[in-house]
Design a protein around this motif. Structure first.
Motif, short mmCIF file in Angstrom:
data_model
loop_
_atom_site.label_atom_id
_atom_site.label_comp_id
_atom_site.label_asym_id
_atom_site.label_seq_id
_atom_site.Cartn_x
_atom_site.Cartn_y
_atom_site.Cartn_z
N PHE A 116 38.29 61.65 50.01
CA PHE A 116 37.49 60.60 49.39
C PHE A 116 37.30 59.42 50.35
N LEU A 117 38.39 59.03 51.02
CA LEU A 117 38.31 57.91 51.95
C LEU A 117 37.44 58.27 53.16
N ARG A 118 37.61 59.49 53.67
CA ARG A 118 36.88 59.93 54.86
C ARG A 118 35.38 59.98 54.61
N ASN A 119 35.01 60.42 53.39
CA ASN A 119 33.59 60.57 53.07
C ASN A 119 32.99 59.31 52.44
N GLY A 120 33.81 58.27 52.33
CA GLY A 120 33.29 57.03 51.79
C GLY A 120 32.99 57.09 50.31
N VAL A 121 33.64 57.99 49.59
CA VAL A 121 33.41 58.09 48.15
C VAL A 121 34.08 56.90 47.47
N ALA A 122 33.29 56.16 46.71
CA ALA A 122 33.84 55.01 45.99
C ALA A 122 33.09 54.84 44.69
N TYR A 123 33.74 54.28 43.72
CA TYR A 123 33.14 54.03 42.42
C TYR A 123 33.16 52.53 42.15
N HIS A 124 32.11 52.06 41.55
CA HIS A 124 32.05 50.65 41.17
C HIS A 124 32.72 50.51 39.81
N VAL A 125 33.96 50.05 39.81
CA VAL A 125 34.73 49.93 38.57
C VAL A 125 35.38 48.55 38.53
N ASP A 126 35.79 48.16 37.33
CA ASP A 126 36.47 46.87 37.17
C ASP A 126 37.95 46.97 37.56
N ALA A 127 38.54 48.15 37.36
CA ALA A 127 39.96 48.33 37.67
C ALA A 127 40.26 49.82 37.77
N ALA A 128 41.39 50.15 38.39
CA ALA A 128 41.81 51.54 38.52
C ALA A 128 43.24 51.69 37.99
N LEU A 129 43.45 52.72 37.18
CA LEU A 129 44.77 53.05 36.65
C LEU A 129 45.23 54.34 37.30
N VAL A 130 46.34 54.32 38.02
CA VAL A 130 46.74 55.45 38.84
C VAL A 130 47.94 56.17 38.23
N PHE A 131 47.70 57.37 37.71
CA PHE A 131 48.77 58.23 37.19
C PHE A 131 49.17 59.27 38.23
N SER A 132 48.27 59.65 39.10
CA SER A 132 48.54 60.69 40.09
C SER A 132 49.60 60.25 41.09
N ASP A 133 50.58 61.13 41.35
CA ASP A 133 51.58 60.79 42.34
C ASP A 133 51.14 61.23 43.74
N PHE A 134 49.89 61.69 43.86
CA PHE A 134 49.32 61.96 45.18
C PHE A 134 48.59 60.74 45.73
N ALA A 135 48.48 59.70 44.92
CA ALA A 135 47.68 58.53 45.30
C ALA A 135 48.58 57.32 45.50
N ASP A 136 48.56 56.76 46.71
CA ASP A 136 49.31 55.53 46.96
C ASP A 136 48.42 54.32 46.71
N ALA A 137 49.05 53.19 46.48
CA ALA A 137 48.31 51.99 46.07
C ALA A 137 47.29 51.55 47.12
N HIS A 156 54.27 51.50 43.13
CA HIS A 156 53.62 50.21 43.35
C HIS A 156 54.09 49.59 44.66
N ASP A 157 53.31 48.61 45.12
CA ASP A 157 53.70 47.87 46.30
C ASP A 157 53.51 46.38 46.02
N GLY A 158 53.56 45.57 47.04
CA GLY A 158 53.48 44.13 46.82
C GLY A 158 52.15 43.64 46.33
N SER A 159 51.11 44.48 46.44
CA SER A 159 49.77 44.06 46.02
C SER A 159 49.30 44.72 44.73
N SER A 160 49.90 45.82 44.35
CA SER A 160 49.50 46.52 43.12
C SER A 160 50.71 46.69 42.22
#
Length: 332
Positions: A116-137, A156-160
């Protein structure tokens, strides 16, 4: 514009306003999901006109002025567990109750995030809720170009910030229940051990078993699903033991169906069985499995609080925990 061309184009807010006999500003306020001043009569006329024309608001166009699109991204590994259905039905309902909608993004692997990052895939959203443990903040913030990211996978990290169940209390209750009934040996059926949440869950079980003098004789790997519970129960490695603890109710259900003869009248005869998630199905006679749960309304309430006031989850409030509890049922 002739009538044939007009029929081929989508109706606009101007069309709705004209049919309702109001200004475009009034029509926009009447159709807003937010509480905005407009008389009941004009709102009714606008809604009737929009329905008649088949008008659908353009969320992206509206975002140019409101800076929001009222869309919330929910990032998951997959949706095939019973626990997903129990939680997400409530979560979607409550998010919709505040005038927002949910889009699901199924990740499935670390490589998908990188893709997703490599191909520039992005969604215009107000917020993201991350349940997947494959996704880091950090990756999710880059993907959505947003700092409004809530981690629900223990990463989570210091920003999320993060909202997670505090599982230690519930696990302690389940293991204490087993020890009080003479359990001396136990097996642990786990999910994906790459998950930080699962790693902590396994550590909690082992610590409580050691504390209560219960010997762990086998650790078997599943994937949280009903099918993996059946597979484990049918495997040659299935142990003879006093109790089986599962890190999901769905796996416990699969085990129970394979070993129904061990639960005459749903009561344990050869081994006691414990699940995790406190699914709604465990309240019925088909699967009366002792389990560990948490108040899902409280959990979802914390998520809604983040969506409404993300600034409250700033420094000093990076991780919010929801307590768990043990629920004794027939299988233990």
């Amino acid at each position: 514009m002739d009538s044939s061309r007009k029929r081929r184009t989508s109706p606009t807010i101007a069309d709705v306003a004209e049919l309702a006999g109001v200004s475009r500003a009034i029509a926009s306020r009447a159709l807003s999901s937010e509480s905005r001043p407009v008389s009941a009569d004009k709102r009714a006329r606008v809604l009737e006109a929009a329905d008649k024309l088949g008008f659908k608001p353009n969320l992206l166009a509206r975002s140019l002025t409101t800076k929001t699109v009222n869309l919330i991204a929910v990032i998951v590994n997959h949706i095939h567990d019973f626990s997903d259905l129990d939680l997400f039905d409530l979560l979607i309902s409550d998010i919709q109750s505040i005038g927002k909608q949910v889009i699901f993004l199924r990740v499935g692997s670390v490589e998908r995030i990188e893709e997703f990052l490599r191909n520039g895939v992005a969604y215009h959203v107000d917020a993201a809720l991350v349940f997947s443990d494959f996704a880091d903040a950090e990756s999710v913030r880059k993907m959505f170009r947003s700092d409004d990211v809530l981690m629900l996978n223990g990463m989570h990290d210091g920003s999320s910030p993060s909202v997670v169940p505090d599982e230690a209390t519930g696990i302690a209750g389940a293991v204490a229940d087993a020890a009080s009934k003479g359990v001396a040996t136990a097996a642990l059926v786990t999910g994906r051990v790459s998950s930080p949440v699962e790693q902590q869950r396994i550590a909690n079980y082992k610590a409580e078993m050691a504390k209560r003098g219960i010997r762990l004789v086998a650790e078997l790997r599943g994937d949280y699903s009903y099918q993996s519970g059946r597979h484990v129960a049918l495997s040659p490695e299935w142990p003879t033991t006093d109790a089986v603890f599962c890190t999901s109710d769905a796996m416990a259900m699969g085990i129970m169906d394979v070993h129904r003869d061990a639960f005459p009248g749903n009561r344990p005869e050869r081994f006691r069985l414990y699940g995790f998630d406190n699914l709604s199905l465990t309240d019925f006679e088909a699967y009366p499995i002792s389990s560990i749960g948490y108040d899902k309304k409280t959990y979802v309430g914390e998520i809604l609080r983040f969506l409404a006031t993300p600034e409250q989850f700033g420094n000093g409030h990076a991780e919010v925990t929801v307590p768990t509890f043990f629920v004794a049922r027939a299988t233990s």
